[in-house]
Enzyme design. Structure first.
Site, PDB file in Angstrom:
ATOM      1  N   ASP A  51       0.841  -1.206   0.000  1.00 52.39           N
ATOM      2  CA  ASP A  51       0.000   0.000   0.000  1.00 52.39           C
ATOM      3  C   ASP A  51       0.879   1.260   0.000  1.00 52.39           C
ATOM      4  O   ASP A  51       0.372   2.379  -0.012  1.00 52.39           O
ATOM      5  CB  ASP A  51      -1.023  -0.008   1.145  1.00 52.39           C
ATOM      6  CG  ASP A  51      -0.382  -0.099   2.516  1.00 52.39           C
ATOM      7  OD1 ASP A  51       0.861  -0.204   2.604  1.00 52.39           O
ATOM      8  OD2 ASP A  51      -1.140  -0.078   3.515  1.00 52.39           O
ATOM      9  N   SER A  52       2.220   1.050  -0.044  1.00 52.18           N
ATOM     10  CA  SER A  52       3.132   2.169  -0.307  1.00 52.18           C
ATOM     11  C   SER A  52       2.850   2.734  -1.699  1.00 52.18           C
ATOM     12  O   SER A  52       3.335   3.823  -2.034  1.00 52.18           O
ATOM     13  CB  SER A  52       4.589   1.720  -0.192  1.00 52.18           C
ATOM     14  OG  SER A  52       4.812   0.525  -0.910  1.00 52.18           O
ATOM     15  N   ASP A  90      -1.122  -5.955  -0.266  1.00 49.45           N
ATOM     16  CA  ASP A  90      -1.501  -5.346   1.013  1.00 49.45           C
ATOM     17  C   ASP A  90      -3.002  -5.098   1.067  1.00 49.45           C
ATOM     18  O   ASP A  90      -3.570  -4.540   0.126  1.00 49.45           O
ATOM     19  CB  ASP A  90      -0.821  -3.971   1.143  1.00 49.45           C
ATOM     20  CG  ASP A  90       0.363  -3.999   2.080  1.00 49.45           C
ATOM     21  OD1 ASP A  90       0.373  -4.825   3.006  1.00 49.45           O
ATOM     22  OD2 ASP A  90       1.277  -3.180   1.873  1.00 49.45           O
ATOM     23  N   GLU A 122      -1.609  -5.600   8.558  1.00 50.59           N
ATOM     24  CA  GLU A 122      -0.789  -5.016   9.627  1.00 50.59           C
ATOM     25  C   GLU A 122      -1.450  -5.244  10.987  1.00 50.59           C
ATOM     26  O   GLU A 122      -2.646  -4.980  11.145  1.00 50.59           O
ATOM     27  CB  GLU A 122      -0.629  -3.501   9.399  1.00 50.59           C
ATOM     28  CG  GLU A 122       0.163  -3.173   8.143  1.00 50.59           C
ATOM     29  CD  GLU A 122       0.364  -1.673   7.940  1.00 50.59           C
ATOM     30  OE1 GLU A 122      -0.019  -0.877   8.833  1.00 50.59           O
ATOM     31  OE2 GLU A 122       0.903  -1.305   6.889  1.00 50.59           O
ATOM     32  N   GLU A 189       9.043  -4.448  10.572  1.00 49.10           N
ATOM     33  CA  GLU A 189       9.477  -3.145  10.057  1.00 49.10           C
ATOM     34  C   GLU A 189      10.034  -2.263  11.166  1.00 49.10           C
ATOM     35  O   GLU A 189       9.383  -2.036  12.193  1.00 49.10           O
ATOM     36  CB  GLU A 189       8.304  -2.442   9.346  1.00 49.10           C
ATOM     37  CG  GLU A 189       8.712  -1.081   8.780  1.00 49.10           C
ATOM     38  CD  GLU A 189       7.755  -0.514   7.753  1.00 49.10           C
ATOM     39  OE1 GLU A 189       6.772  -1.199   7.379  1.00 49.10           O
ATOM     40  OE2 GLU A 189       7.980   0.639   7.330  1.00 49.10           O
TER      41      GLU A 189
HETATM   42  O1  KIV Z   1       3.548  -1.079   1.656  1.00 50.56           O
HETATM   43  C1  KIV Z   1       4.719  -1.496   1.663  1.00 50.56           C
HETATM   44  O2  KIV Z   1       5.513  -1.238   0.739  1.00 50.56           O
HETATM   45  C2  KIV Z   1       5.149  -2.282   2.814  1.00 50.56           C
HETATM   46  C3  KIV Z   1       6.620  -2.566   2.933  1.00 50.56           C
HETATM   47  C4  KIV Z   1       7.349  -1.365   3.370  1.00 50.56           C
HETATM   48  C5  KIV Z   1       6.879  -3.724   3.807  1.00 50.56           C
HETATM   49  O3  KIV Z   1       4.371  -2.655   3.617  1.00 50.56           O
END
Ligand code: KIV
Length: 271
Positions: A51-52, A90, A122, A189
Protein backbone atom coordinates in the site's frame (compact mmCIF):
# COMPACT_ATOMS: atom_id res chain seq x y z
CA UNK A 1 23.66 -20.56 -6.98
CA UNK A 2 20.60 -20.35 -4.76
CA UNK A 3 18.35 -23.26 -3.85
CA UNK A 4 15.24 -21.39 -4.99
CA UNK A 5 16.62 -20.53 -8.45
CA UNK A 6 15.59 -23.82 -10.06
CA UNK A 7 12.07 -23.56 -8.71
CA UNK A 8 9.58 -22.60 -11.46
CA UNK A 9 7.04 -21.00 -9.09
CA UNK A 10 7.67 -19.66 -5.58
CA UNK A 11 4.98 -20.72 -3.12
CA UNK A 12 4.55 -20.17 0.62
CA UNK A 13 5.93 -23.71 1.07
CA UNK A 14 9.10 -22.76 -0.81
CA UNK A 15 9.57 -19.79 1.56
CA UNK A 16 9.21 -22.15 4.52
CA UNK A 17 11.85 -24.45 2.98
CA UNK A 18 14.13 -21.46 2.46
CA UNK A 19 13.90 -20.61 6.16
CA UNK A 20 14.71 -24.20 7.11
CA UNK A 21 17.70 -24.31 4.74
CA UNK A 22 18.93 -20.84 5.70
CA UNK A 23 18.48 -19.26 2.25
CA UNK A 24 17.46 -15.61 2.56
CA UNK A 25 14.22 -14.47 0.94
CA UNK A 26 14.49 -11.45 -1.39
CA UNK A 27 11.34 -9.33 -1.63
CA UNK A 28 10.64 -5.98 -3.35
CA UNK A 29 7.53 -3.95 -4.00
CA UNK A 30 6.01 -3.44 -7.46
CA UNK A 31 2.74 -1.87 -8.50
CA UNK A 32 2.60 -2.13 -12.29
CA UNK A 33 3.04 -4.58 -15.18
CA UNK A 34 6.36 -3.31 -16.58
CA UNK A 35 8.28 -3.20 -13.30
CA UNK A 36 6.83 -6.54 -12.16
CA UNK A 37 8.00 -8.14 -15.41
CA UNK A 38 11.56 -6.92 -14.78
CA UNK A 39 11.60 -8.05 -11.12
CA UNK A 40 10.23 -11.49 -12.04
CA UNK A 41 12.79 -11.86 -14.84
CA UNK A 42 15.57 -10.87 -12.39
CA UNK A 43 14.50 -13.69 -10.08
CA UNK A 44 12.99 -11.88 -7.10
CA UNK A 45 11.35 -14.39 -4.71
CA UNK A 46 8.40 -12.29 -3.57
CA UNK A 47 6.72 -9.21 -5.05
CA UNK A 48 4.77 -7.13 -2.57
CA UNK A 49 2.06 -4.96 -4.06
CA UNK A 50 2.40 -2.70 -1.06
CA UNK A 51 0.00 0.00 0.00
CA UNK A 52 3.13 2.17 -0.31
CA UNK A 53 1.56 2.58 -3.78
CA UNK A 54 -0.46 5.25 -1.99
CA UNK A 55 2.81 7.22 -1.55
CA UNK A 56 4.97 6.37 -4.55
CA UNK A 57 2.29 5.88 -7.22
CA UNK A 58 -0.50 8.21 -6.11
CA UNK A 59 1.47 10.89 -4.24
CA UNK A 60 -0.43 10.70 -0.94
CA UNK A 61 1.41 11.55 2.28
CA UNK A 62 0.39 8.31 4.01
CA UNK A 63 -0.78 4.81 3.06
CA UNK A 64 -4.27 5.46 4.45
CA UNK A 65 -6.11 6.88 1.40
CA UNK A 66 -5.53 4.00 -1.04
CA UNK A 67 -8.70 2.01 -1.74
CA UNK A 68 -9.49 -1.66 -2.20
CA UNK A 69 -10.30 -1.08 -5.89
CA UNK A 70 -6.96 0.66 -6.38
CA UNK A 71 -5.04 -2.18 -4.69
CA UNK A 72 -6.90 -4.69 -6.89
CA UNK A 73 -5.94 -2.64 -9.97
CA UNK A 74 -2.24 -2.65 -8.95
CA UNK A 75 -2.36 -6.34 -7.98
CA UNK A 76 -3.92 -7.46 -11.27
CA UNK A 77 -1.42 -5.35 -13.29
CA UNK A 78 1.48 -7.04 -11.47
CA UNK A 79 -0.08 -10.49 -11.80
CA UNK A 80 -0.34 -10.21 -15.59
CA UNK A 81 3.47 -9.92 -15.72
CA UNK A 82 4.59 -12.48 -13.18
CA UNK A 83 5.53 -16.09 -13.94
CA UNK A 84 7.66 -17.17 -10.99
CA UNK A 85 7.56 -14.79 -8.00
CA UNK A 86 5.04 -15.14 -5.19
CA UNK A 87 2.74 -12.08 -5.30
CA UNK A 88 1.31 -10.60 -2.08
CA UNK A 89 -1.15 -7.68 -1.97
CA UNK A 90 -1.50 -5.35 1.01
CA UNK A 91 -5.04 -5.11 2.36
CA UNK A 92 -5.66 -1.36 2.55
CA UNK A 93 -6.53 0.55 5.70
CA UNK A 94 -10.18 0.17 6.71
CA UNK A 95 -10.84 -3.11 4.90
CA UNK A 96 -10.01 -5.59 7.66
CA UNK A 97 -9.80 -3.86 11.06
CA UNK A 98 -12.75 -4.29 13.38
CA UNK A 99 -15.02 -6.45 11.25
CA UNK A 100 -13.84 -9.94 10.32
CA UNK A 101 -16.70 -10.55 7.85
CA UNK A 102 -15.76 -7.42 5.93
CA UNK A 103 -12.11 -8.50 6.16
CA UNK A 104 -12.94 -11.84 4.56
CA UNK A 105 -14.99 -10.16 1.80
CA UNK A 106 -12.10 -7.75 1.08
CA UNK A 107 -9.56 -10.58 0.95
CA UNK A 108 -11.80 -12.64 -1.32
CA UNK A 109 -12.17 -9.68 -3.70
CA UNK A 110 -8.36 -9.29 -3.84
CA UNK A 111 -7.82 -13.01 -4.53
CA UNK A 112 -10.64 -13.27 -7.11
CA UNK A 113 -10.17 -10.00 -8.97
CA UNK A 114 -6.38 -9.59 -8.83
CA UNK A 115 -5.63 -13.33 -8.90
CA UNK A 116 -2.65 -12.94 -6.54
CA UNK A 117 -1.17 -15.54 -4.18
CA UNK A 118 -1.61 -13.98 -0.72
CA UNK A 119 -2.56 -10.88 1.28
CA UNK A 120 -0.71 -8.87 3.92
CA UNK A 121 -2.32 -7.34 7.03
CA UNK A 122 -0.79 -5.02 9.63
CA UNK A 123 -1.16 -5.84 13.33
CA UNK A 124 -1.27 -8.70 15.82
CA UNK A 125 -3.71 -9.60 18.59
CA UNK A 126 -6.14 -6.82 17.68
CA UNK A 127 -6.79 -8.23 14.18
CA UNK A 128 -6.60 -11.94 14.99
CA UNK A 129 -10.32 -12.50 14.34
CA UNK A 130 -9.92 -11.18 10.79
CA UNK A 131 -6.72 -13.22 10.36
CA UNK A 132 -8.49 -16.43 11.43
CA UNK A 133 -11.49 -15.82 9.18
CA UNK A 134 -9.35 -15.06 6.10
CA UNK A 135 -7.10 -18.07 6.75
CA UNK A 136 -10.14 -20.33 7.15
CA UNK A 137 -11.10 -19.47 3.55
CA UNK A 138 -7.73 -20.82 2.37
CA UNK A 139 -6.19 -17.40 1.75
CA UNK A 140 -2.50 -17.22 2.79
CA UNK A 141 -1.56 -14.27 5.03
CA UNK A 142 1.72 -12.44 5.53
CA UNK A 143 1.68 -10.58 8.86
CA UNK A 144 3.29 -7.17 9.49
CA UNK A 145 4.54 -6.01 12.91
CA UNK A 146 6.70 -3.21 14.29
CA UNK A 147 6.25 0.05 12.42
CA UNK A 148 2.87 -0.41 10.79
CA UNK A 149 2.33 2.66 8.57
CA UNK A 150 -1.48 2.33 8.58
CA UNK A 151 -1.31 3.26 12.30
CA UNK A 152 0.72 6.42 11.75
CA UNK A 153 -2.00 8.55 13.33
CA UNK A 154 -1.68 6.49 16.51
CA UNK A 155 2.16 6.47 16.54
CA UNK A 156 2.52 10.10 15.44
CA UNK A 157 5.98 9.47 13.89
CA UNK A 158 7.89 6.96 11.76
CA UNK A 159 10.62 6.38 14.40
CA UNK A 160 11.96 2.92 15.34
CA UNK A 161 9.32 0.85 17.19
CA UNK A 162 9.56 -1.55 20.14
CA UNK A 163 12.61 0.04 21.73
CA UNK A 164 10.78 -0.04 25.10
CA UNK A 165 10.34 -3.43 26.81
CA UNK A 166 6.53 -3.17 26.97
CA UNK A 167 6.18 -2.74 23.21
CA UNK A 168 8.89 -5.34 22.54
CA UNK A 169 6.99 -7.84 24.69
CA UNK A 170 3.76 -7.15 22.77
CA UNK A 171 5.60 -7.69 19.49
CA UNK A 172 7.00 -11.05 20.69
CA UNK A 173 3.46 -12.06 21.72
CA UNK A 174 1.92 -10.87 18.45
CA UNK A 175 4.49 -12.80 16.41
CA UNK A 176 3.51 -16.00 18.25
CA UNK A 177 -0.19 -15.26 17.75
CA UNK A 178 0.27 -14.81 13.99
CA UNK A 179 2.42 -17.94 13.76
CA UNK A 180 -0.13 -20.01 15.70
CA UNK A 181 -3.02 -18.65 13.61
CA UNK A 182 -1.27 -19.99 10.49
CA UNK A 183 0.29 -16.97 8.76
CA UNK A 184 3.06 -18.03 6.36
CA UNK A 185 5.45 -15.23 7.35
CA UNK A 186 5.78 -11.88 9.11
CA UNK A 187 7.23 -8.56 7.93
CA UNK A 188 9.16 -6.86 10.75
CA UNK A 189 9.48 -3.15 10.06
CA UNK A 190 11.88 -0.74 11.75
CA UNK A 191 12.57 -2.49 15.04
CA UNK A 192 15.88 -3.11 16.87
CA UNK A 193 17.99 -5.77 15.12
CA UNK A 194 18.39 -7.74 18.34
CA UNK A 195 14.64 -8.02 18.84
CA UNK A 196 14.11 -9.03 15.19
CA UNK A 197 16.77 -11.74 15.56
CA UNK A 198 15.12 -13.03 18.74
CA UNK A 199 11.66 -13.16 17.12
CA UNK A 200 13.12 -14.88 14.03
CA UNK A 201 14.64 -17.59 16.25
CA UNK A 202 11.46 -18.03 18.28
CA UNK A 203 9.01 -18.73 15.45
CA UNK A 204 8.94 -21.40 12.76
CA UNK A 205 7.68 -19.14 9.92
CA UNK A 206 9.93 -16.77 7.93
CA UNK A 207 10.46 -13.16 8.99
CA UNK A 208 11.09 -10.51 6.32
CA UNK A 209 12.81 -7.40 7.63
CA UNK A 210 12.81 -3.76 6.58
CA UNK A 211 15.01 -1.79 8.93
CA UNK A 212 15.20 -4.86 11.20
CA UNK A 213 18.84 -5.87 10.76
CA UNK A 214 20.41 -8.89 9.09
CA UNK A 215 19.36 -11.75 11.37
CA UNK A 216 15.94 -12.20 9.82
CA UNK A 217 14.93 -14.68 7.10
CA UNK A 218 14.63 -12.14 4.28
CA UNK A 219 14.61 -8.48 3.34
CA UNK A 220 12.13 -6.16 1.65
CA UNK A 221 12.55 -2.65 0.27
CA UNK A 222 10.26 -0.27 -1.59
CA UNK A 223 11.35 -0.42 -5.25
CA UNK A 224 11.22 3.33 -5.85
CA UNK A 225 13.49 3.92 -2.83
CA UNK A 226 16.13 1.28 -3.66
CA UNK A 227 16.27 2.32 -7.34
CA UNK A 228 16.71 5.97 -6.36
CA UNK A 229 13.56 7.13 -8.19
CA UNK A 230 12.39 8.64 -4.95
CA UNK A 231 15.39 10.54 -3.54
CA UNK A 232 13.62 12.45 -0.77
CA UNK A 233 13.32 9.42 1.52
CA UNK A 234 16.65 8.28 2.97
CA UNK A 235 16.31 6.39 6.24
CA UNK A 236 19.37 4.60 7.64
CA UNK A 237 18.10 1.16 6.62
CA UNK A 238 17.78 2.04 2.94
CA UNK A 239 20.50 0.90 0.53
CA UNK A 240 20.26 2.65 -2.85
CA UNK A 241 21.21 0.44 -5.81
CA UNK A 242 20.82 3.12 -8.45
CA UNK A 243 20.05 6.77 -9.00
CA UNK A 244 17.26 6.49 -11.55
CA UNK A 245 16.04 9.95 -10.63
CA UNK A 246 19.18 11.50 -12.13
CA UNK A 247 19.35 9.00 -14.99
CA UNK A 248 15.77 9.79 -16.02
CA UNK A 249 16.35 13.55 -15.70
CA UNK A 250 19.43 13.22 -17.96
CA UNK A 251 17.55 11.13 -20.52
CA UNK A 252 14.64 13.57 -20.63
CA UNK A 253 17.04 16.53 -20.77
CA UNK A 254 18.83 14.93 -23.77
CA UNK A 255 15.50 14.17 -25.47
CA UNK A 256 14.32 17.76 -25.05
CA UNK A 257 17.63 18.99 -26.53
CA UNK A 258 17.34 16.61 -29.51
CA UNK A 259 13.73 17.63 -30.21
CA UNK A 260 14.46 21.36 -29.93
CA UNK A 261 17.55 21.11 -32.16
CA UNK A 262 15.66 18.90 -34.65
CA UNK A 263 18.37 16.21 -34.39
CA UNK A 264 15.63 13.73 -33.49
CA UNK A 265 14.34 11.99 -35.51
CA UNK A 266 17.20 11.32 -37.91
CA UNK A 267 16.75 9.90 -41.41
CA UNK A 268 17.17 6.38 -39.99
CA UNK A 269 14.37 6.98 -37.53
CA UNK A 270 11.76 7.92 -40.11
CA UNK A 271 9.72 6.07 -42.77
O1 KIV B 1 3.55 -1.08 1.66
C1 KIV B 1 4.72 -1.50 1.66
O2 KIV B 1 5.51 -1.24 0.74
C2 KIV B 1 5.15 -2.28 2.81
C3 KIV B 1 6.62 -2.57 2.93
C4 KIV B 1 7.35 -1.37 3.37
C5 KIV B 1 6.88 -3.72 3.81
O3 KIV B 1 4.37 -2.66 3.62
Amino acid sequence: MYLSQDIPKITTHVLQEMKLKGEKIAMLTAYDYSMAQILDEAGIDVILVGDSASNVMAGHKTTLPITLNEMIYHGSSVMRAVKRSLVVVDMPFGTYQGNSKEALNSAIRIMKEAGVNAVKLEGGEEIVESVNRILSAGIPILGHLGLTPQSINKFGTYVVRATEEKEAEKLRRDAKILEQAGCFGIVLEKIPAELAAEVTQSISIPTIGIGAGSKVDGQVLVLHDMLGINTKFSPRFLRRYNNLHDEIINSVYNYIGDVKSASFPSEKEQY
